[in-house]
Design an enzyme around this catalytic site. Structure first.
Site, PDB file in Angstrom:
ATOM      1  CE  LYS A 124      11.104 -14.264  53.748  1.00 13.93           C
ATOM      2  NZ  LYS A 124      10.605 -12.987  54.133  1.00 13.93           N
ATOM      3  CE  LYS A 174      13.636  -5.916  52.674  1.00 14.25           C
ATOM      4  NZ  LYS A 174      13.355  -6.156  54.088  1.00 14.25           N
ATOM      5  CE  LYS A 196      14.857 -12.538  59.121  1.00 14.44           C
ATOM      6  NZ  LYS A 196      14.655 -11.144  58.844  1.00 14.44           N
TER       7      LYS A 196
HETATM    8  P1  ATP Z   1      14.448  -9.998  55.487  1.00 12.65           P
HETATM    9  O1  ATP Z   1      15.149 -10.813  54.468  1.00 12.65           O
HETATM   10  O2  ATP Z   1      15.294  -8.940  56.104  1.00 12.65           O
HETATM   11  O3  ATP Z   1      13.694 -10.818  56.475  1.00 12.65           O
HETATM   12  P2  ATP Z   1      12.283  -9.694  53.707  1.00 12.65           P
HETATM   13  O4  ATP Z   1      12.795  -9.638  52.315  1.00 12.65           O
HETATM   14  O5  ATP Z   1      11.686 -10.940  54.180  1.00 12.65           O
HETATM   15  O6  ATP Z   1      13.373  -9.186  54.698  1.00 12.65           O
HETATM   16  P3  ATP Z   1      10.433  -7.849  54.983  1.00 12.65           P
HETATM   17  O7  ATP Z   1      10.836  -6.452  55.221  1.00 12.65           O
HETATM   18  O8  ATP Z   1      10.488  -8.758  56.165  1.00 12.65           O
HETATM   19  O9  ATP Z   1      11.250  -8.503  53.792  1.00 12.65           O
HETATM   20  O10 ATP Z   1       8.974  -7.870  54.377  1.00 12.65           O
HETATM   21  C1  ATP Z   1       8.324  -6.809  53.728  1.00 12.65           C
HETATM   22  C2  ATP Z   1       7.088  -7.330  53.048  1.00 12.65           C
HETATM   23  O11 ATP Z   1       7.445  -8.108  51.918  1.00 12.65           O
HETATM   24  C3  ATP Z   1       6.226  -8.243  53.928  1.00 12.65           C
HETATM   25  O12 ATP Z   1       4.868  -7.970  53.693  1.00 12.65           O
HETATM   26  C4  ATP Z   1       6.578  -9.611  53.452  1.00 12.65           C
HETATM   27  O13 ATP Z   1       5.516 -10.521  53.666  1.00 12.65           O
HETATM   28  C5  ATP Z   1       6.802  -9.370  51.971  1.00 12.65           C
HETATM   29  N1  ATP Z   1       7.714 -10.353  51.408  1.00 12.65           N
HETATM   30  C6  ATP Z   1       8.984 -10.579  51.796  1.00 12.65           C
HETATM   31  N2  ATP Z   1       9.545 -11.537  51.051  1.00 12.65           N
HETATM   32  C7  ATP Z   1       8.591 -11.942  50.176  1.00 12.65           C
HETATM   33  C8  ATP Z   1       8.556 -12.913  49.142  1.00 12.65           C
HETATM   34  N3  ATP Z   1       9.606 -13.646  48.869  1.00 12.65           N
HETATM   35  N4  ATP Z   1       7.427 -13.054  48.425  1.00 12.65           N
HETATM   36  C9  ATP Z   1       6.345 -12.301  48.701  1.00 12.65           C
HETATM   37  N5  ATP Z   1       6.305 -11.366  49.664  1.00 12.65           N
HETATM   38  C10 ATP Z   1       7.406 -11.183  50.395  1.00 12.65           C
END
Ligand code: ATP
Ligand code: LTN
Length: 334
Positions: free
Chosen positions: A199, A202, A117
């Site tokens: 990964k 969002k 990040k």
């Molecule tokens: P950001 O992009 O803002 O970092 P994010 O999409 O990574 O957000 P988070 O809010 O950080 O999402 O995570 C919420 C949950 O979703 C956490 O348990 C995280 O491990 C899970 N998660 C996020 N992205 C993935 C993914 N690509 N595959 C599986 N689990 C995920």
């Protein structure tokens, strides 16, 4: 007579940093829903975490409410679980400050998410982004959580929470429960549709890299059709086939079929057919969630009632832990 065994405590949270993706759903949310009958579950919308990256106020507000409504739509049930908005429970930020003083600079510097990040937001590498894991530790430790269901990307943060808890317990005697990560085997790591070595996230600016749970059916279809694959055109898990491996993983998580069953089903068929089939399966999966979301988001009074009710209880539980911590350190009670 045997006393009934006390249910274990589960805590997890999700950031309202954008629209909730299929990765969030398959990696985390879907598992939370299933755990509600067997555990004392506590869930939160982690809005304090989300401001480690700049948020536009109007969109942020809407994202928080949308995340709350969407999680209810996915099946989080406030009759069974506590489900609140993190900033509504003041103990989280307070314990986070305390834990910052028991977390080492070196430990935080090693966090992959911080490195990723800070590279992505080079103009805003703020102290909150650095200290993000100690706020996460506070979330978890306040409720004496036994288990934390998350996607694979959060494992490192969980390890750090454990280290912080053990360190504190080592200095002051048993105070915190040391939490265990709970990472499901299916859907734990859904990859970007545009760069399957990363990964699905969002906050990725490339909207074609993720599928949102609230995307319209034709958008979902379009995004899967554009998904990056390879030139081999065989629907089978293989090395160097990150794109197709990811699509098979998604198909498997959504339908419950194994990768081998999927390979047999699509033998002799091209990637085009397979992508369409994955998109259709995902569309079916999200359809009922989208319908429920519409109901919740249009009933603001209900949402307010639910998050307030849970926050009130969460505050009472977490205050007890915070008081204990403050006392052990030597703060004077008011
Ligand atoms: P950001 O992009 O803002 O970092 P994010 O999409 O990574 O957000 P988070 O809010 O950080 O999402 O995570 C919420 C949950 O979703 C956490 O348990 C995280 O491990 C899970 N998660 C996020 N992205 C993935 C993914 N690509 N595959 C599986 N689990 C995920
Ligand atoms: N950082 C987490 C969201 C989160 C969380 C938590 C997860 C905030 N606090 C406590 C588990 C437990 C993420 O998933 N990116």
């Amino acid at each position: 007579m045997d006393t009934p065994e006390k249910k274990k405590v589960i805590f997890s949270a999700i950031q309202p940093s954008g629209t909730i993706t299929l990765g969030n759903y398959l990696g985390a949310l879907r598992n939370w829903v299933k755990l509600q009958d067997d555990y004392n579950c506590i869930f939160a919308v982690a809005d304090l975490h989300a401001i480690t990256v700049r948020q536009e106020p109007k969109a942020f507000k809407q994202n928080i409410l949308n995340a709350y409504a969407l999680l209810l739509a996915c099946g989080i049930d406030t009759e069974k679980s506590l489900f609140f908005i993190q900033s509504h429970v003041h103990t989280h930020a307070e314990l986070a400050w305390v834990l910052n003083c028991y977390t080492q600079f070196g430990e935080l510097s090693r966090m992959t998410q911080f490195k990723d990040k800070s590279a992505k937001h080079a103009d805003n590498v703020n102290a909150g982004l650095f200290a993000y894991p100690s706020l996460m530790a506070a979330d978890i430790l306040l409720y004496k959580s036994d288990m934390v269901p998350v996607g694979a990307d959060q494992k490192q943060h969980l390890e750090l929470s454990r280290n912080i808890a053990e360190r504190f317990n080592g200095i002051y005697g048993n105070t915190f429960t040391v939490p265990e990560p709970y990472i499901s085997t299916v859907g734990a790591r859904v990859m970007s549709l545009q760069d399957p070595s990363k990964k699905m996230s969002k906050s990725d600016e490339n909207v074609n890299s993720w599928v949102a749970v609230l995307d319209k059916p034709d958008t979902i279809m379009k995004k899967f059709k554009r998904a990056v694959t390879d030139s081999e055109a065989v629907v089978k898990v293989g090395e160097g086939k990150d794109g197709i491996n990811n699509l098979i993983g998604i198909m498997s998580a959504v339908t419950g079929k194994t990768a081998d069953e999927i390979a047999v089903e699509f033998e002799g068929k091209g990637y085009g057919d397979f992508k369409t089939a994955v998109a259709e399966a995902v569309i079916e999966e999200v359809k009922p969630i989208q319908a429920r979301f519409e109901e919740y988001i249009n009933n603001k009074d209900y949402l307010v009632e639910q998050y307030r009710k849970s926050a009130e209880i969460a505050e009472k539980i977490s205050q007890r832990t915070l008081d204990k911590v403050m006392k052990k350190i030597g703060f004077i009670a008011k």
